[in-house]
Each structure stands twice: as structure tokens, then as C-alpha cells.
Write an enzyme that holds these catalytic residues in place. Sequence first.
Site: not given
Ligand code: FAD
Length: 376
Positions: A181, A259, A367
Amino acid sequence: MTDSSLTPDIRARLTQIEDVTLEEGGTFAELTTLHLGGRPRLTVRCGSTTAVAGVVTLLDAAAIPLLIVGGGSNLVVAEGDLDVVAVVLENDGLEIDAGSGLVRAGAGAGWDDVVTAAVDAGLGGIECLSGIPGSAGATPVQNVGAYGAEISDVLTRVLLLERATGEVSWVPATDLELAYRYSNLKFTGRGVVLEIEMQLNPDGLSSPLRFGELARRLGATESGERRPVAEVRDTVLDLRRGKGMVLIDGDHDTWSAGSFFTNPVVEVAVADAVQASVRADRGDEDADRMPRFPAGEGTVKLSAAWLIDRAGFAKGHPGEDAPARLSTKHTLALTNRGSASTSDLVALAREVRDGVRSRFGVTLVPEPVWVGVSID
Ligand SMILES: Cc1cc2nc3c(=O)[nH]c(=O)nc-3n(C[C@H](O)[C@H](O)[C@H](O)COP(=O)(O)OP(=O)(O)OC[C@H]3O[C@@H](n4cnc5c(N)ncnc54)[C@H](O)[C@@H]3O)c2cc1C
């Protein structure tokens, strides 16, 4: 002197960038899966890779604080007016070479759309990451992982905008220090992932199954068995749905950031003390089932969900009327039941963290990425 105000001139220059749309008056509640958070100064939607690079470079040069937003599924954002421009990534290009297994996706592509397309093309390697919400570009940020797989297993390189220099280049995955992570992009503002490239396996089979629950559900008998990718994807999605870990409109158990705490890595002596304390309180059977996995020399990874439960926080805690609650399907997800504020959620996060610490002496670390608010 640097001018950090969002002047009419900056707005005009933003609108001149192709594939860019400006939106006034939006909120982070509309951009995040927790459905929480106040107003950014401006929302800038970027429909191409060049647009993302152009917008970030322009805002950085003017020293205007910005937040990159993909699917908003790993964000806890403060209420009120926030001194930040939300830059929303919508560059969703996808190229799949079914023969070689090489896949390239724009950072704004929906991650599960990428997985679906890869599985449909018979490519193996990301099927265990099915159903993770959010964007392709965010997957390296915290090295997303699930069911025994991590994006680091298949990520070859990312097209990265280094914010300190404005340089755009393909950076090998090994340069991102991907770990559990974590990457050196998380919490650092180092750069923006514009596109990702992965090397998948074109033989139609999954990666070796490494996760007990998934292997059992698939009826796998030998460790490391491989199965058709579509079968593994379907099973992963089933397991995730049962835990509220797939986004479903209207299901408040999925109004979360997934999580909420990482699984703590502790010294063996600490893990032994936790286990002994559970043994004294709950007996041998429960203590013997405590999840603990070797995590490098002298350390053990514990399950945050298990610790939360054994510290006395049941699913659905603190109960029906609370606007922010633990998911009714999984103790590790903190959820907004529809009327919560960020403060409600943060109060619940503190209660859980403090409860686990006072019961077991282990401090859980959140996280998600926090914006304008903190658990401390
Ligand atoms: C129901 C649910 C289940 C989940 N299950 C998992 C799981 O099984 N495993 C897991 O690892 N995570 C899980 N997550 C967490 C999450 O989905 C992941 O971390 C996902 O990769 C976040 O993507 P996002 O585009 O929504 O990021 P955002 O929430 O939009 O951004 C998260 C962070 O990343 C940065 N960011 C986003 N895109 C970029 C980019 N292109 N370049 C640089 N920085 C960037 C943002 O500025 C922010 O700091 C879950 C979340 C939910 C709601």
C-alpha cells in the site's frame, strides 16, 4: 513573487487547453466514494493525457494548490471551502495487444474497465484486482492489491509528469518503490501518473492463486494453481460483493474508502503479546485462529479487520442511528450512511484506532489520503 491566486488570466489559460472543462461550485462529496468533502476552488476535468499535463504544469507554475482526483475512492476530504483546485482525470484511452499481453491505459480510465477488457482478451495477471474502484492511474500510487495480487506484479512503467521539473517521461515501475500500500507517489506530490503500462500473460490463465479464501472458493487443491481468468474474476467479484467492497449505488456499505486501515506490521514479540492476550480473554480456539503472516525479518503482518473486531468493534458499530458506521459487512470499512459529515467519519476513525491501541498496544494507520483534515 509567486502569485498563487486563481486569476481570470489563469482561468482563461486553462480553458484554452484542449479537452479541458472547468466547473464552478462542485463539491468533493460529488467526487468521492465516501460522498464527503467540501468545495474546491474550481474543478478542472481533463479529457486527454496532454490536457492533464498542461493543466498541472500551468497550476504548478502559478503555485496554485491542486489535488489530482481519479475515482475519489481513497480520499477523506474536509468540509467547507478548500484552498485547492480539483484536477479530475478523464483520459481513458486503452490499448490492448492480446498477442503479446501488453496493455496501456490512460490514467483516467476506470480501473475495473481495464480489468474487464483484459479478461475479455484472455489476459492474465490482474483478475484478482477485479472490482477495485477508482482509476488506472491511481493503482501505482498505493500499489493496489487484493486476493494475493498487487499491481506491482505486472506494472512495467508509467508515463509520469515530475512536478518539480515539469518533465514527462516513461519511468520504470522499479523507480516507484512499490511496497505494501505504498509508492513514492503517495503523500509526496512527486508526480502525476499520466498513463500506465502492464505486461500481462496471454495464455488465458490467471496468476498462480495465492490467497486461501479465493483458492478454496475455486476448489483449488494445489498451491499456486492457475485457472481461466474469467472464472477467477467472477469469483473475486462475488467475494468482494459479500464484503461490500464493490461500489453499488444506494448500498451505504459501499460508501467508503475501502479498507480504512492498513494491516499493521509489528515485531514478533508484539504479535505474540496480542495473541496471548486474546488467548486469556477468548480462549485457545480464537487465539489459534489469529491471522499472522511473516513480513520480513523479525516482523509479522496482522489483520487490521480482526484486531478491530476483537477490540470490541462489531460490524455496524456504533449502531443504527449513527451517520458514520463500520460497514455491516466488514469491520475494516468506515462508511457514510447518507447524512454523515467528515467530522463524523473522523471521530469514528479515532474511536476505532484508539480502541485497538488501548486493547492491544497496536496503532492502526489509515490507508486513504487525507485532505484538509487529520486523524491526529
Ligand atoms: C469499496 C472500495 C473497495 C476498495 N478495495 C481496494 C482493494 O481491494 N485494494 C486496494 O488497494 N484499494 C482498494 N480501495 C481503495 C481505492 O479504490 C484504491 O486506492 C484506488 O486505486 C484509488 O483510485 P482513485 O482513482 O479513486 O484515487 P483517488 O481517490 O481519486 O486518489 C487517491 C490518491 O491518489 C492520488 N492520485 C490519483 N490519481 C493519480 C494519478 N494519476 N497520479 C498521481 N496521483 C494520483 C490522489 O491525488 C490521491 O492522493 C477500495 C476503495 C473502495 C471505496
